[in-house]
Structure formats: structure tokens, C-alpha cells
Design a protein around this motif. Structure first.
Motif, short mmCIF file in Angstrom:
data_model
loop_
_atom_site.label_atom_id
_atom_site.label_comp_id
_atom_site.label_asym_id
_atom_site.label_seq_id
_atom_site.Cartn_x
_atom_site.Cartn_y
_atom_site.Cartn_z
N THR A 28 0.83 -1.20 0.00
CA THR A 28 0.00 0.00 0.00
C THR A 28 0.86 1.25 0.00
O THR A 28 0.59 2.20 -0.74
CB THR A 28 -0.93 0.00 1.23
N LYS A 29 1.89 1.27 0.83
CA LYS A 29 2.79 2.43 0.89
C LYS A 29 3.47 2.67 -0.45
O LYS A 29 3.54 3.79 -0.94
CB LYS A 29 3.85 2.22 1.96
N TYR A 30 3.98 1.61 -1.05
CA TYR A 30 4.68 1.76 -2.32
C TYR A 30 3.72 2.11 -3.45
O TYR A 30 4.06 2.90 -4.33
CB TYR A 30 5.48 0.51 -2.67
N ALA A 31 2.52 1.58 -3.42
CA ALA A 31 1.54 1.88 -4.46
C ALA A 31 1.16 3.36 -4.42
O ALA A 31 1.02 4.00 -5.47
CB ALA A 31 0.30 1.01 -4.29
N ARG A 32 1.00 3.91 -3.24
CA ARG A 32 0.67 5.34 -3.11
C ARG A 32 1.81 6.19 -3.65
O ARG A 32 1.58 7.17 -4.37
CB ARG A 32 0.36 5.68 -1.65
N PHE A 33 3.03 5.84 -3.31
CA PHE A 33 4.19 6.58 -3.82
C PHE A 33 4.23 6.51 -5.35
O PHE A 33 4.41 7.52 -6.02
CB PHE A 33 5.49 6.01 -3.24
N SER A 34 4.05 5.32 -5.90
CA SER A 34 4.10 5.14 -7.35
C SER A 34 2.99 5.93 -8.04
O SER A 34 3.20 6.49 -9.11
CB SER A 34 3.97 3.66 -7.71
N GLU A 35 1.83 5.97 -7.43
CA GLU A 35 0.71 6.72 -7.99
C GLU A 35 1.04 8.21 -8.08
O GLU A 35 0.77 8.86 -9.10
CB GLU A 35 -0.53 6.50 -7.13
N LEU A 36 1.63 8.75 -7.03
CA LEU A 36 2.00 10.17 -7.03
C LEU A 36 3.09 10.45 -8.05
O LEU A 36 3.05 11.47 -8.75
CB LEU A 36 2.45 10.59 -5.63
N ARG A 37 4.05 9.56 -8.17
CA ARG A 37 5.13 9.75 -9.15
C ARG A 37 4.57 9.70 -10.57
O ARG A 37 4.94 10.52 -11.42
CB ARG A 37 6.20 8.68 -8.95
N ARG A 38 3.67 8.77 -10.84
CA ARG A 38 3.05 8.68 -12.18
C ARG A 38 2.23 9.92 -12.49
O ARG A 38 2.23 10.41 -13.62
CB ARG A 38 2.18 7.44 -12.28
N GLU A 39 1.53 10.44 -11.51
CA GLU A 39 0.74 11.65 -11.73
C GLU A 39 1.64 12.85 -12.03
O GLU A 39 1.33 13.66 -12.91
CB GLU A 39 -0.14 11.95 -10.50
N ALA A 40 2.75 12.97 -11.33
CA ALA A 40 3.70 14.05 -11.61
C ALA A 40 4.25 13.92 -13.03
O ALA A 40 4.35 14.92 -13.76
CB ALA A 40 4.84 14.03 -10.59
#
Length: 137
Positions: A28-40
């Protein structure tokens, strides 16, 4: 069922539950980080520009300011280095856009900068503390 089998079952149940919860927490922690990076990255890719050696015309996406919010979210999730880097990239984009509109940057240079921002966002990494059970702020 023997006593040994029953004891092994009773011992393995809490261990299995704890390890399953721990694994899902990390994912969950890594998925949230990846989601923010992809959005940026998506926001940066949506910056449109045209021009020649004289200068460039920049068409900023409506959600360019969301990069600052993404940086804030990253810092809030404990990814301080990634959040600060995302905020720095946002500042560079704003100053580069202003310079391009003033004619101080050619379209070729802006194209190089645009590719560089994408690479920098792709290289953002999570804080390694997320892999520890107590690593969440």
C-alpha cells in the motif's frame, strides 16, 4: 490431530496474519508513492510547447500547480527527499516557462529541459523506511 500439530497450527496462525498485514502495508505504501510519481510524470508530459530558435510558446496544463500538491503529499507520506525534489522540479518548470515566454530559451533547449524533468521524476525513489514496520511517519 496430535498436540504437536495443534500447537504448530496455533503458532502459525498469528505469524501468518502478522506477515500478511505487514506485506499489505508495504504494498500500500509503495503503491501510493508510485501513484503520485506517475501523476507528476503525467502532468509534465502534458506541457505543450512550440517554437523555433527565436523562442518557445508554452501551453501549461491546467493542473500544473498540482505538482506542488504532489510534492506536499510525498513529504506528508514520509518521502522527504522525493517531495523536495518534486518541489524543486516544479520551481524549475515555472522559471523555465517564464524564461521561454520571455524568449530567453529556445525551443530546442526547452525540449531538452522537458525530457530532463521527465527523467528526474522517473528517478524519484521512495524513502527506504517504508519497508520497516515503524517506518511510517
Amino acid at each position: 490431530m496430535s498436540n504437536e500439530s495443534l500447537f504448530a497450527l496455533l503458532l502459525s496462525l498469528p505469524i501468518g496474519v502478522v506477515s500478511g498485514l505487514y506485506s499489505s502495508l508495504i504494498v500500500t505504501k509503495y503503491a501510493r508513492f508510485s501513484e503520485l510519481r506517475r501523476e507528476a510524470l503525467r502532468i509534465i508530459r502534458s506541457i505543450n510547447f512550440v517554437g523555433d530558435n527565436e523562442g518557445a510558446q508554452i501551453i501549461e496544463p491546467d493542473n500544473l500547480d498540482a505538482l506542488a500538491l504532489i510534492a506536499s503529499d510525498l513529504i506528508g507520506l514520509g518521502h522527504d527527499a522525493a517531495g523536495k525534489e518534486a518541489n524543486r522540479i516544479y520551481d524549475v518548470i515555472l522559471s523555465s516557462n517564464a524564461a521561454a515566454l520571455a524568449g530567453a530559451i529556445s525551443a530546442k533547449r526547452y525540449l531538452h529541459l522537458h525530457a530532463s524533468w521527465q527523467q528526474q521524476v522517473r528517478c524519484l525513489g521512495p524513502n527506504k523506511r517504508i519497508y520497516l514496520p515503524w517506518g511510517w511517519p
